[in-house]
Design a protein around this motif. Structure first.
Motif, short mmCIF file in Angstrom:
data_model
loop_
_atom_site.label_atom_id
_atom_site.label_comp_id
_atom_site.label_asym_id
_atom_site.label_seq_id
_atom_site.Cartn_x
_atom_site.Cartn_y
_atom_site.Cartn_z
N THR A 1 0.96 -1.35 0.11
CA THR A 1 0.00 0.02 0.00
C THR A 1 0.87 1.23 -0.02
O THR A 1 0.46 2.27 -0.77
N SER A 2 1.86 1.22 0.79
CA SER A 2 2.91 2.35 0.90
C SER A 2 3.55 2.53 -0.50
O SER A 2 3.82 3.94 -0.89
N VAL A 3 3.89 1.50 -1.21
CA VAL A 3 4.64 1.42 -2.37
C VAL A 3 3.55 2.30 -3.42
O VAL A 3 4.13 2.95 -4.32
N GLY B 1 1.76 11.35 -9.85
CA GLY B 1 0.32 12.13 -10.08
C GLY B 1 -0.71 11.37 -10.55
O GLY B 1 -1.74 11.77 -10.88
N ILE B 2 -0.66 10.02 -10.77
CA ILE B 2 -1.47 9.10 -11.22
C ILE B 2 -2.11 8.12 -10.33
O ILE B 2 -1.43 7.43 -9.62
N MET B 3 -3.53 8.17 -10.27
CA MET B 3 -3.77 7.16 -9.01
C MET B 3 -4.03 5.80 -9.74
O MET B 3 -4.30 5.64 -10.84
N MET B 4 -3.70 5.05 -8.67
CA MET B 4 -3.32 3.64 -9.00
C MET B 4 -4.85 2.86 -8.63
O MET B 4 -4.59 1.96 -7.72
N THR B 5 -5.63 3.10 -9.09
CA THR B 5 -7.03 2.60 -8.38
C THR B 5 -6.92 1.04 -8.45
O THR B 5 -7.42 0.44 -7.54
N ALA B 6 -6.67 0.34 -9.52
CA ALA B 6 -6.72 -1.06 -9.77
C ALA B 6 -5.71 -1.91 -8.52
O ALA B 6 -6.02 -2.70 -7.96
#
Ligand code: ATP
Ligand code: MG
Length: 417
Positions: free
Chosen positions: A326-328, A337-342
């Protein structure tokens, strides 16, 4: 800071100081406890400095322990808590860059204050005299500065550990380091190799666990790491530096996770070698190495796969690995600046499956099987086949928990090979 500022010392400390004063000697709370009290932080321990010598201190109190008589320290026991009472001391010549060859007792408080490392650690206080602040520690506390007492190069020559302590206090308190003090660290950095790895990991651990774990960069900028921690040095001097510092800021509040964040950008073998060189305990070495090794591992989002992972990596380890992952993700999101939703959702699913499996008490180890080695022996089995059979059964049951029933497992025996 108002003139009449007082420190709310614990009653036991006030009583000890008072008792010593009643015998005609001086005594003050000194060092870290004064610094932390002024900062509104809870002091870990209260050290007392006194003009009385150990033999005298021992006659003033009912219960004392000879903690370090030659260094002037007697521990006074009050109920179950010990308070270190140390005679004013002048440290003799330093022989190995770490330890004074001799110590000399003094009857002047200022002698004791000037042997201390930093101005903010060199203040004394008691209710009778208020603050004794010969080196302007209060001003430095206000200005948030770590500054050596006296001439920095000389102080680091006496004791090289102080270089790490300077950076450690700066990280714990969010302070800057005075320019002369900072450049002296750079100039003396090579002498850090005189310090034992145990002391180095103590200080490094405190930096990593502070609110500013990214201040490890200062260890590298001053070149301290160059001499003792080559792996960390290379991570923090190349393109991996920024992502590592960002990851550290997102890492959970556990030494395993902080060390794993520090070494995440190298391979597990390099991390392992440096953790060993640091002489950390085996549990920390193994756990951190495992996190680094499995940092990129992806577990299938199914119950059997999560049960297998719990079995393989350990019940306590999997949540740690998920916190690390999760921290990574959070660090990468911040950097790009890009959300890693998956990726976030994946970790969430694994965490949820883990919780459910643990809550239900699913079988995840041989001892959870509804059949035991002695059951198999009674059925005429012997030797290594017993272990092999139990192991095969475990994997079948982790795949399908409904099968964890003695009769079913016995019925299955003929089909196992
Ligand atoms: P903490 O307990 O949070 O690590 P502290 O300031 O209490 O911080 P200690 O190591 O407990 O640090 O030492 C108590 C005091 O002794 C310090 O505040 C400082 O005055 C003095 N001191 C400790 N180590 C050194 C050193 N290596 N050189 C000079 N003075 C030191
Ligand atoms: Mg302390």
């Amino acid at each position: 800071m108002p003139e009449n500022y007082t420190i709310d010392m614990p009653e036991a400390v006030r009583n000890i100081i008072h008792t010593i004063e009643e015998h005609g000697f001086k005594a003050y709370a000194v060092g870290g406890c004064i610094r932390d009290s002024i900062l509104g932080r809870n002091p870990d321990d209260w050290d007392i400095t006194t003009s009385a010598v150990p033999a005298q201190i021992k006659t003033f109190f009912k219960r004392t322990i000879d903690t370090g008589i030659v260094h002037g320290t007697v521990t006074v026991m009050v109920n179950k808590t010990g308070y270190e009472v140390t005679t004013y001391r002048i440290d003799g010549e330093y022989e190995d860059g770490r330890h004074p060859k001799s110590v000399e007792f003094s009857d002047r408080l200022v002698d004791d204050l000037c042997r201390r490392d930093f101005t903010i650690n060199a203040m004394a206080y008691n209710d009778t005299d208020g603050f004794v602040d010969e080196f302007n520690g209060l001003d430095d506390l206000d200005a948030k500065i770590i500054r050596c007492v006296g001439e920095p190069e000389l102080r680091f020559t006496e004791d090289a550990l102080r270089m790490m302590r300077a950076i450690r206090f700066s990280a714990q308190l969010g302070f800057i380091i005075d320019e002369d003090t900072y450049s002296a660290i750079g100039a003396m950095a090579d002498t850090i190799s005189k310090v034992s790895m145990e002391r180095i990991h103590d200080e490094l651990g405190k930096i990593l666990m502070s609110d500013h774990p990214d201040y490890v960069k200062r260890l590298c900028d001053t070149r301290l790491t160059q001499y003792v921690l080559p792996v960390m040095d290379s991570i923090l001097t190349d393109r991996r530096c920024n992502s590592t510092l960002t990851l550290l800021m997102h890492a959970g509040h556990s030494p395993y996770l902080r060390y794993a964040a520090l070494y995440n950008a190298t391979d597990a073998d390099n991390a392992n070698a440096e953790l060993k060189a640091l002489k950390l305990d085996n549990n920390t070495i193994n756990t951190v190495t495992k996190i680094v090794r499995l940092s990129k591992t992806s577990i299938d989002e199914t119950e059997p796969a999560v049960r297998e992972a719990i079995h393989m990596y350990g019940r306590d380890f999997l949540p740690l690995l998920m916190r690390h992952q999760t921290s990574v993700i959070a660090a990468k999101e911040e950097t790009t600046g890009i959300m890693m939703t998956a990726a976030r959702k994946h970790v969430e699913v694994i965490n949820r499956l883990y919780e459910e499996i643990i809550k239900r008490g699913d079988c995840i180890s041989i001892k959870d099987l509804d059949i035991s080695g002695s059951d198999l022996m009674e059925l005429g089995m012997s030797g290594p086949r017993i272990g092999e059979t139990l192991n095969s059964m475990l994997h079948i049951v982790m795949e399908n928990p409904k099968l964890n029933d003695k009769e079913t497992l016995i019925a299955m025996l003929g089909t196992l090979e």
